[in-house]
Motif scaffolding. Structure first.
Motif, short mmCIF file in Angstrom:
data_model
loop_
_atom_site.label_atom_id
_atom_site.label_comp_id
_atom_site.label_asym_id
_atom_site.label_seq_id
_atom_site.Cartn_x
_atom_site.Cartn_y
_atom_site.Cartn_z
N PHE A 394 91.45 86.52 58.15
CA PHE A 394 91.76 85.14 58.49
C PHE A 394 93.22 85.00 58.92
N ASP A 395 94.14 85.62 58.17
CA ASP A 395 95.55 85.51 58.51
C ASP A 395 95.84 86.04 59.90
N ASP A 396 95.21 87.18 60.23
CA ASP A 396 95.41 87.78 61.54
C ASP A 396 94.89 86.85 62.64
N ALA A 397 93.68 86.32 62.45
CA ALA A 397 93.10 85.42 63.44
C ALA A 397 93.93 84.14 63.56
N MET A 398 94.41 83.63 62.43
CA MET A 398 95.18 82.39 62.43
C MET A 398 96.52 82.57 63.14
N ARG A 399 97.16 83.73 62.95
CA ARG A 399 98.42 83.99 63.65
C ARG A 399 98.21 83.96 65.15
N THR A 400 97.14 84.61 65.60
CA THR A 400 96.86 84.63 67.04
C THR A 400 96.59 83.23 67.56
N ALA A 401 95.76 82.47 66.85
CA ALA A 401 95.43 81.11 67.29
C ALA A 401 96.68 80.23 67.34
#
Length: 419
Positions: A394-401
């Motif tokens: 989630f953290d990785d996806a959230m950073r990208t978003a």
């Protein structure tokens, strides 16, 4: 297969991308709007009734059906659920029925159905004046929620922490709901149930958005998305993550409460969008809408759970059981957010190629067009669009978003740029 999509009042171009998804899945899609622009859909498969009265919609749909022999009628709009049920019934095509549609649209009728069916739900009171609202809030205990019976997208939904705040919020909501676009887009000539405000008890736990299917007595949870926003006294519903962090036991509890709500609302065959919130460790039902969720929830469902809500809609519309299974998450992490900006009139929206071509981007939808007026709470709840990204966590996806969203430039008339 030939399908007819219907909106009484066109919601800008919001559903155009979903119509394209239906067509991409092999359907020959025709679109009938009561009132709309002339360029929403290819001219040979697009008509406007020139009126949003349900009788005119039915008349035009019936005449077109006599020519094309549609297999089903569908909508993605909360404001067209009841109208489409009426059109389907008039044409003798599969549908959920007007009574179930009305119960699934009007939050008071929905709450009353949940109460009769023994479904876990917040305490509620329909109020027609401030004094009634104050008495209900005092009985339930603050904080409370105030919300429209015929709202959508969290317009005029407020958390209220005390009597003085309730006086302000009640005035704002009571003045706003008659001009609310989701109410204005409804077809004329329909009994939609009471139009007004509810006061509800506050549920203090985590919230989840579910794409589901009802089919002949069985309810399937296709996907479960966690709402991870830190909320205030308004509800932007702006950051989500899937697959869910719920345990298998909690998923089973959620399934039970959603299935009970489906029965209570009289839904037998329908694609569904359900919202559940935990309170003191138990799931309570916020709502079940008889249509799929908006934004990027369909993309999140496909990626994080292998369930396609759009395919379910077109199958249900023609009376065919969708290919669905009980909730089965994948290992793909997704994060999605609403794109918000300050209130004002949109002058331009700039999306650079590094955003549109970014690795990990699975969803980008800019809904606001130049000239559109963005209203933010307490005057409304318009959003700029939505964006979603995948990642290893989630953290990785959230950073990208978050990084991609920060590169989108919005210019508002008489304001400096905003993001």
């Amino acid at each position: 297969m030939k399908l007819l999509g219907v909106e009484a009042s066109q919601n800008s171009y919001y559903y155009q991308s979903r119509y394209r998804q239906v067509a991409d899945q092999g359907a020959d899609l025709y679109v009938l709007n009561g009132i709309g622009t002339d360029d929403l859909w290819p001219a040979d498969r697009y008509r406007r009734a020139g009126s949003k009265h349900v009788d005119d919609l039915i008349q035009h749909a019936a005449a077109w059906h006599a020519e094309q022999h549609f297999d089903g009628v569908l909508t993605f709009s909360e404001s067209a659920v009841v109208a489409v049920a009426a059109v389907a019934a008039a044409l003798g095509l599969p549908g959920i029925g007007v009574d179930a549609a009305r119960t699934s649209r009007n939050k008071l009728l929905m709450r009353q159905a949940h109460e009769r069916g023994g479904v876990a739900h917040p305490r509620f009171r329909f109020v027609t004046g401030l004094e009634q609202a104050l008495r209900a809030a005092a009985e339930f205990g603050y904080p409370v929620i105030i919300k429209p019976t015929l709202g959508a997208a969290s317009n005029f939904v407020f958390r209220v922490d005390g009597p003085d705040q309730l006086r302000d919020r009640y005035r704002q909501a009571a003045a706003g709901i008659d001009q609310m676009m989701w109410y204005d887009m409804e077809a004329d000539g329909l009994d939609l149930g009471p139009h007004g405000l509810l006061v509800e008890s506050f549920l203090d736990g985590h919230e989840h958005l579910i794409e589901a299917l009802a089919w002949d007595g069985e309810t399937y949870l296709g996907s479960i998305v966690d709402r991870v926003t830190m909320e205030g006294d308004t509800f932007d519903d702006d950051v989500h993550h899937a697959p869910t962090a719920l345990t298998p036991d909690q998923v089973a509890e959620v399934h039970a409460v959603v299935a009970a709500g489906v029965r209570a609302q009289g839904l037998t065959r329908s694609a569904l969008h359900a919202e559940v919130r935990f309170h003191r460790g138990r799931p309570f039902l916020l709502e079940i809408a008889a249509r799929p969720g908006g934004g990027g929830l369909d993309h999140m469902a496909r990626l994080s759970a292998g369930y396609d809500p759009i395919r379910a809609v077109l199958d249900v519309a023609r009376g065919v059981r969708p290919d669905v299974h009980h909730f089965r998450p994948t290992t793909v992490h997704t994060a999605a957010m609403c794109l918000l900006c300050a209130p004002g009139t949109v002058e331009s929206v700039g999306v650079p190629p590094e955003v549109t071509n970014a690795d990990g981007l699975f969803f980008l939808k800019i809904m606001a067009q130049p000239g559109d007026v963005i209203r933010r709470p307490p005057d409304g709840n318009n959003i700029l669009g939505g964006l979603g990204a995948v990642g290893t966590s989630f953290d990785d996806a959230m950073r990208t978003a978050t990084d991609l969203a920060g590169k989108i430039e919005v210019r508002l008339a008489d304001r400096r740029r905003t993001r």
